[in-house]
Enzyme design. Structure first.
Site, PDB file in Angstrom:
ATOM      1  N   VAL A   1      -2.745 116.746 127.562  1.00  0.00           N
ATOM      2  CA  VAL A   1      -4.066 117.388 127.495  1.00  0.00           C
ATOM      3  C   VAL A   1      -5.171 116.346 127.349  1.00  0.00           C
ATOM      4  O   VAL A   1      -6.196 116.396 128.031  1.00  0.00           O
ATOM      5  CB  VAL A   1      -4.109 118.384 126.298  1.00  0.00           C
ATOM      6  CG1 VAL A   1      -5.531 118.819 125.993  1.00  0.00           C
ATOM      7  CG2 VAL A   1      -3.249 119.609 126.619  1.00  0.00           C
TER       8      VAL A   1
ATOM      9  N   THR B   1      -3.338 123.483 120.256  1.00  0.00           N
ATOM     10  CA  THR B   1      -3.094 124.903 119.990  1.00  0.00           C
ATOM     11  C   THR B   1      -2.663 125.047 118.528  1.00  0.00           C
ATOM     12  O   THR B   1      -1.620 124.517 118.139  1.00  0.00           O
ATOM     13  CB  THR B   1      -1.990 125.427 120.932  1.00  0.00           C
ATOM     14  OG1 THR B   1      -2.397 125.156 122.277  1.00  0.00           O
ATOM     15  CG2 THR B   1      -1.759 126.916 120.742  1.00  0.00           C
TER      16      THR B   1
ATOM     17  N   ARG C   1      -2.565 123.726 133.076  1.00  0.00           N
ATOM     18  CA  ARG C   1      -1.123 123.755 133.357  1.00  0.00           C
ATOM     19  C   ARG C   1      -0.692 122.362 133.786  1.00  0.00           C
ATOM     20  O   ARG C   1      -1.376 121.734 134.608  1.00  0.00           O
ATOM     21  CB  ARG C   1      -0.828 124.722 134.522  1.00  0.00           C
ATOM     22  CG  ARG C   1      -1.178 126.150 134.260  1.00  0.00           C
ATOM     23  CD  ARG C   1      -1.336 126.907 135.573  1.00  0.00           C
ATOM     24  NE  ARG C   1      -2.432 126.365 136.387  1.00  0.00           N
ATOM     25  CZ  ARG C   1      -2.702 126.735 137.629  1.00  0.00           C
ATOM     26  NH1 ARG C   1      -1.966 127.632 138.230  1.00  0.00           N
ATOM     27  NH2 ARG C   1      -3.705 126.198 138.301  1.00  0.00           N
TER      28      ARG C   1
ATOM     29  N   PHE D   1       2.616 134.908 137.844  1.00  0.00           N
ATOM     30  CA  PHE D   1       3.582 135.024 136.737  1.00  0.00           C
ATOM     31  C   PHE D   1       4.514 136.223 136.905  1.00  0.00           C
ATOM     32  O   PHE D   1       4.959 136.820 135.942  1.00  0.00           O
ATOM     33  CB  PHE D   1       2.846 135.049 135.371  1.00  0.00           C
ATOM     34  CG  PHE D   1       2.337 133.687 135.015  1.00  0.00           C
ATOM     35  CD1 PHE D   1       3.006 132.896 134.095  1.00  0.00           C
ATOM     36  CD2 PHE D   1       1.215 133.167 135.620  1.00  0.00           C
ATOM     37  CE1 PHE D   1       2.570 131.617 133.812  1.00  0.00           C
ATOM     38  CE2 PHE D   1       0.759 131.891 135.348  1.00  0.00           C
ATOM     39  CZ  PHE D   1       1.438 131.113 134.431  1.00  0.00           C
TER      40      PHE D   1
ATOM     41  N   LYS E   1       7.328 135.828 138.858  1.00  0.00           N
ATOM     42  CA  LYS E   1       8.405 135.166 139.589  1.00  0.00           C
ATOM     43  C   LYS E   1       9.647 135.183 138.709  1.00  0.00           C
ATOM     44  O   LYS E   1       9.656 134.591 137.625  1.00  0.00           O
ATOM     45  CB  LYS E   1       7.971 133.733 139.912  1.00  0.00           C
ATOM     46  CG  LYS E   1       8.569 133.223 141.171  1.00  0.00           C
ATOM     47  CD  LYS E   1       7.829 131.990 141.681  1.00  0.00           C
ATOM     48  CE  LYS E   1       8.606 131.379 142.824  1.00  0.00           C
ATOM     49  NZ  LYS E   1       9.931 130.933 142.429  1.00  0.00           N
TER      50      LYS E   1
ATOM     51  N   GLY F   1      13.398 134.349 137.433  1.00  0.00           N
ATOM     52  CA  GLY F   1      14.162 133.097 137.427  1.00  0.00           C
ATOM     53  C   GLY F   1      14.825 132.845 136.090  1.00  0.00           C
ATOM     54  O   GLY F   1      15.270 133.782 135.406  1.00  0.00           O
TER      55      GLY F   1
ATOM     56  N   CYS G   1       4.718 124.402 125.945  1.00  0.00           N
ATOM     57  CA  CYS G   1       3.762 125.352 125.349  1.00  0.00           C
ATOM     58  C   CYS G   1       4.341 126.742 125.086  1.00  0.00           C
ATOM     59  O   CYS G   1       4.384 127.175 123.933  1.00  0.00           O
ATOM     60  CB  CYS G   1       2.529 125.470 126.226  1.00  0.00           C
ATOM     61  SG  CYS G   1       1.529 123.987 126.188  1.00  0.00           S
TER      62      CYS G   1
HETATM   63  N1  LIG Z   1       0.755 120.239 127.622  1.00  0.00           N
HETATM   64  C1  LIG Z   1       0.121 121.334 128.020  1.00  0.00           C
HETATM   65  O1  LIG Z   1       0.325 121.842 129.138  1.00  0.00           O
HETATM   66  C2  LIG Z   1      -0.863 122.007 127.109  1.00  0.00           C
HETATM   67  C3  LIG Z   1      -1.742 122.977 127.626  1.00  0.00           C
HETATM   68  C4  LIG Z   1      -2.650 123.587 126.747  1.00  0.00           C
HETATM   69  C5  LIG Z   1      -2.658 123.248 125.406  1.00  0.00           C
HETATM   70  N2  LIG Z   1      -1.766 122.312 124.933  1.00  0.00           N
HETATM   71  C6  LIG Z   1      -1.815 121.979 123.519  1.00  0.00           C
HETATM   72  O2  LIG Z   1      -2.493 120.724 123.390  1.00  0.00           O
HETATM   73  C7  LIG Z   1      -1.923 119.942 122.335  1.00  0.00           C
HETATM   74  C8  LIG Z   1      -1.469 118.597 122.876  1.00  0.00           C
HETATM   75  O3  LIG Z   1      -0.414 118.823 123.784  1.00  0.00           O
HETATM   76  P1  LIG Z   1       0.131 117.649 124.721  1.00  0.00           P
HETATM   77  O4  LIG Z   1       1.121 118.265 125.623  1.00  0.00           O
HETATM   78  O5  LIG Z   1      -1.020 116.900 125.298  1.00  0.00           O
HETATM   79  O6  LIG Z   1       0.858 116.714 123.632  1.00  0.00           O
HETATM   80  P2  LIG Z   1       1.413 115.252 123.848  1.00  0.00           P
HETATM   81  O7  LIG Z   1       2.559 115.125 122.915  1.00  0.00           O
HETATM   82  O8  LIG Z   1       1.597 114.973 125.297  1.00  0.00           O
HETATM   83  O9  LIG Z   1       0.228 114.303 123.362  1.00  0.00           O
HETATM   84  C9  LIG Z   1      -0.149 114.135 122.044  1.00  0.00           C
HETATM   85  C10 LIG Z   1      -0.671 112.717 121.893  1.00  0.00           C
HETATM   86  O10 LIG Z   1      -1.267 112.603 120.599  1.00  0.00           O
HETATM   87  C11 LIG Z   1      -0.939 111.324 120.058  1.00  0.00           C
HETATM   88  N3  LIG Z   1      -1.179 111.379 118.613  1.00  0.00           N
HETATM   89  C12 LIG Z   1      -0.446 112.003 117.665  1.00  0.00           C
HETATM   90  N4  LIG Z   1      -0.999 111.806 116.443  1.00  0.00           N
HETATM   91  C13 LIG Z   1      -2.106 111.056 116.646  1.00  0.00           C
HETATM   92  C14 LIG Z   1      -3.090 110.515 115.777  1.00  0.00           C
HETATM   93  N5  LIG Z   1      -3.058 110.716 114.469  1.00  0.00           N
HETATM   94  N6  LIG Z   1      -4.088 109.771 116.324  1.00  0.00           N
HETATM   95  C15 LIG Z   1      -4.140 109.547 117.658  1.00  0.00           C
HETATM   96  N7  LIG Z   1      -3.228 110.037 118.519  1.00  0.00           N
HETATM   97  C16 LIG Z   1      -2.227 110.782 118.023  1.00  0.00           C
HETATM   98  C17 LIG Z   1       0.500 111.137 120.498  1.00  0.00           C
HETATM   99  O11 LIG Z   1       0.903 109.801 120.414  1.00  0.00           O
HETATM  100  C18 LIG Z   1       0.427 111.651 121.941  1.00  0.00           C
HETATM  101  O12 LIG Z   1       0.005 110.608 122.808  1.00  0.00           O
HETATM  102  C19 LIG Z   1      -0.790 120.816 121.767  1.00  0.00           C
HETATM  103  O13 LIG Z   1      -1.282 121.535 120.673  1.00  0.00           O
HETATM  104  C20 LIG Z   1      -0.450 121.751 122.906  1.00  0.00           C
HETATM  105  O14 LIG Z   1       0.096 122.960 122.455  1.00  0.00           O
HETATM  106  C21 LIG Z   1      -0.890 121.682 125.758  1.00  0.00           C
END
Ligand SMILES: NC(=O)c1ccc[n+]([C@@H]2O[C@H](COP(=O)([O-])OP(=O)(O)OC[C@H]3O[C@@H](n4cnc5c(N)ncnc54)[C@H](O)[C@@H]3O)[C@@H](O)[C@H]2O)c1
Length: 460
Positions: free
Chosen positions: A11, A121, A183, A278, A280, A282, A289
């Site tokens: 994100v 989230t 996404r 959504f 589909k 499978g 998430c």
């Molecule tokens: N991945 C998705 O598709 C998606 C979509 C919508 C929302 N989200 C939400 O967004 C949030 C992040 O998800 P993500 O998939 O990007 O996670 P991720 O694990 O890919 O990234 C998190 C990053 O934060 C860093 N981090 C952790 N603690 C830290 C700190 N104290 N200081 C600086 N950096 C720090 C980690 O090293 C990592 O690089 C989650 O809450 C997730 O539910 C994710």
């Protein structure tokens, strides 16, 4: 505007690219030295189409500055965006340890008025907790961080914040909820083209700053309170997961009655009240998430004395989809998987990403190993981590290597590459030509014509 993004992940990285592309100055704060070192060279550590090139250019132009230093990245920020991970805790609750650690660190470096916006989230009520943590850190800091008038305000959080002056420089801030809906696989496009931008705030100042930050982006603005914003994110993900479980339930009924779920879904989806996305059938939802967010909402409901029935059923149907596919393999291989070699094509939770968090393939590996099968996996980009479940798995560089002499093949991720494979040639090198297409990726007629015994989900 100066924006600091905490958490350079799936994100944080696209957000940094999009905000920098809009002309904001972006600090990107990470916590893993080797990762940040690579980011400073303009290299990213994850697979997301189009991201690497844009990121590299913006770092070279100095528009994104990756750093490990809160002292550098926080004081000048107008908005600090928290985008760290919120994995599942032991009981399905969201584990907020990374959020709270980041918030404690950033609180020590706040200077002028700053909006701390939660993109992670997080459970309903987290923005309030974050505000308490920041207040506590500031209160325990020596002046001028915590001037006397500011301390009075921090104790009585309902009063309006004092105005700064030369002698007593209060640190004022707001905490907002700005959930993310991108996404993986289309993260850049989604971040640039959101359907809506949800802004949960308690002050006009925070609202105006966040509206300005997103000014150039399309999409409806939903300005609301932080709790409702936090709930919108969970409700949206839970709804989409439930929609997938619903069509999977219909697929399972189709298998009983001989109907074709893809035809059923097409006929349903053309109804504008239902929509085709959504629907589909499978192996079910997976990834970083949906599973954790549905569990977290389930946990939130229980903690608030409500037993959620639909969420529970959606989770059960989803778990069953993996078991049903293993049952099909079991039946096709004479009721015994002991010692059989199964080739799984796909490890990522969806195509166009290397993210394997809670992927369906991992559940399949676990279930197949429990039944004594040997598992081989091939994925075009995703690589295993050091989880125990991968200990006895062989990772192959090509689909051909995975399929050679296998007793059955499974499609676990709908990578377009798998559709393009020469299935007639693969038929010649597999030991037993049985394929369970867990994503309904391939054409049943073509596969049967190529000599495969073909099973999919909800299709005759
Ligand atoms: N991945 C998705 O598709 C998606 C979509 C919508 C929302 N989200 C939400 O967004 C949030 C992040 O998800 P993500 O998939 O990007 O996670 P991720 O694990 O890919 O990234 C998190 C990053 O934060 C860093 N981090 C952790 N603690 C830290 C700190 N104290 N200081 C600086 N950096 C720090 C980690 O090293 C990592 O690089 C989650 O809450 C997730 O539910 C994710």
């Amino acid at each position: 505007m100066r924006v600091t993004i905490v958490g350079p992940g799936y994100v944080g990285l696209p957000s940094a690219v999009v905000f920098a592309g809009l002309g904001h100055h972006v600090f990107l704060l990470g916590n893993i030295p080797e990762q940040v070192e690579r980011l400073q060279k303009g290299e990213i550590h994850l697979h997301e189409p189009g991201l690497a090139e844009s990121f590299r250019d913006l770092v070279r132009e100095g528009k994104i500055v990756p750093t490990l230093s809160y002292a550098d990245a926080i004081p000048s920020a107008d908005v600090v965006v928290i985008a760290v991970g919120t994995p599942s805790g032991k009981y399905g609750e969201a584990d907020l340890r990374y959020v709270f650690a980041a918030v404690r660190d950033l609180a020590e470096h706040l200077s002028d008025y700053t909006v701390v916006a939660m993109k992670s989230t997080v459970p309903v009520g987290t923005a309030e907790k974050v505000r308490e943590i920041i207040s506590a850190v500031i209160l325990s800091s020596p002046p001028p961080l915590a001037g006397p008038r500011w301390k009075r305000w921090a104790k009585d959080l309902d009063s309006s914040p004092p105005k700064a002056d030369q002698n007593d420089r209060p640190i004022t801030f707001d905490v907002a909820s700005c959930p993310e809906f991108l996404r993986e696989g289309t993260a850049l496009f989604d971040t640039k083209n959101p359907d809506r931008i949800v802004i949960g705030v308690t002050s006009d100042k925070a609202r105006d700053l966040l509206l300005e930050l997103h000014q150039e982006l399309p999409g409806e603005r939903v300005v609301t309170d932080p709790k409702s914003a936090e709930c919108i994110k969970y409700a949206s993900n839970a709804f989409l997961a439930t929609k997938i479980s619903f069509i999977n339930e219909i697929a399972n009924i189709c298998e009983g009655v001989g109907a074709d779920v893809t035809e059923v879904a097409r006929g349903m989806g053309l109804d504008s009240r239902i929509g085709s996305k959504f629907l589909k059938a499978g192996l079910g939802w997976s990834g970083s998430c949906f599973p954790k967010d549905v569990r977290a909402l389930h946990h939130i409901a229980f903690s608030n004395n409500y037993e959620p029935q639909i969420l529970k059923a959606a989770i059960e149907v989803n778990n069953d989809q993996r078991r049903r596919l293993v049952a099909k393999l079991h039946a096709a291989l004479g009721g015994d998987l002991q010692g059989k070699t199964i080739a799984i094509l796909g490890l990522a939770f969806k195509p166009h990403t290397d993210d394997i968090r809670e992927s369906a393939a991992i559940d399949l590996i676990y279930l197949l190993q429990q039944k004594g099968a040997h598992v081989r996996v091939h994925d075009p980009v995703a690589r295993p981590d050091d989880r125990d479940v991968f200990k006895d798995v062989r990772f192959m560089d090509s689909a051909q290597d995975a399929v050679r002499d296998a007793d059955a093949v499974v499609i676990a991720t709908e990578w377009p590459e798998f559709k393009e494979l020469d299935w007639r040639a693969l038929r010649a090198i597999v030991r037993n030509p049985f394929i369970a297409d867990g994503r309904n990726l391939l054409d049943p007629k073509l596969m049967r014509a190529a000599g495969w015994k073909y099973a999919s989900v909800g299709r005759p």
